[in-house]
Design a protein around this motif. Structure first.
Motif: not given
Lengths: 154, 109
Positions: A26-27, A29, A97, A99-102, B18-19, B22-23, B25-26
């Motif tokens: 979760l933390q 990348t 999640f 989308l966060r890194d992709g 959403l994208k 989502s950043a 969330l870190r």
């Protein structure tokens, strides 16, 4: 051919007191592969949600919105509908999640796999018929997603 | 038809929010309740409403490919807002997906 197996002279057994390499996913990348895997799970969830929603809609009383307004409890006891909705919630969470890194332009179109699963599941569950168009559609979408997933990363 | 076009447009902006949300969330899981993510979800719901209304009185063969136009918008936005490059793979993959969705629309007639 030289043997490059276990007996390399520079082999060092891992130390017992080596710090754990596990980092909370979760933390940290996520890798490209992990993001793709997440959105893949997403499409499965989305398809299941859609199927459940369809079953739930089928179980609603006839008469449309006015019938539901007269007896709102039918919504709370419609477990297929509730299940579908909660799966959609889970879908959104996983998607966030992924989308966060992709990359958005890679992750988002992969959701089209939904169409593939729903088409296949409808054949099995609702006894819909297969035809050349559906088969071609499934094949072409899978091919497109494969190309996107393999080449879309760095 | 216009309704579906609008739905796909709104939905693609949902993805953008959403994208961008989502950043955050870190910073920890508690950040999940931020206004960008909320906006993204809200836009999605809105697009679903439009879509359902449209699909009630429309030919599915025409509507399905229009829905997948959302992927095209999203590709544009991801270049515009997140500076993601266009690549050959993305074009090839996206075109095949659009074709496939159109096929499935035809098959569901």
């Amino acid at each position: 051919m030289r043997y490059h197996g276990y007996f390399r002279s520079d082999f060092q057994p891992p130390l017992n007191d080596a710090p754990s390499t596990f980092v909370n996913p979760l933390q940290r990348t996520l890798t490209h592969r992990e993001s793709i895997g997440l959105v893949f799970c997403c499409t499965l969830l989305g398809a299941a949600a859609q199927i459940l929603m369809k079953i739930g809609a089928h179980n609603l009383p006839p008469g449309g919105p006015s019938a539901i307004a007269a007896d709102p409890l039918v919504l709370l006891t419609n477990f297929a509908l509730l299940g579908g909705l909660s799966l959609y919630g889970l879908f959104t969470l996983l998607l966030i999640f992924a989308l966060r890194d992709g990359e958005l332009s890679v992750i988002y179109p992969i959701i089209a796999l939904n169409y593939v699963w729903v088409t296949i599941l409808s054949l099995i569950l609702f006894h819909e018929t297969m035809n050349p168009f559906k088969a071609a559609g499934i094949g072409v979408i899978v091919l497109g997603v494969t190309i996107l997933g393999r080449g879309g990363g760095r | 038809m216009l309704l579906v076009l609008l739905a796909s447009f709104i939905g693609s902006f949902g993805a953008v929010f959403l994208k961008s949300g989502s950043a955050k969330l870190r910073g920890g899981l508690r950040q999940i309740l931020n206004y960008r993510l909320a906006a993204g979800v809200a836009l999605y719901l809105l697009s679903t409403c439009f879509f359902v209304t449209a699909i009630r009185n429309g030919e599915l063969t025409v509507l399905y490919p229009l829905v997948s136009l959302g992927y095209v918008w999203t590709m544009l936005w991801s270049r515009l807002f997140f500076k993601e490059p266009f690549t050959r793979y993305k074009f090839a993959g996206l075109s095949l997906i659009l074709l496939g969705v159109w096929f499935i629309g035809m098959g569901n007639r």
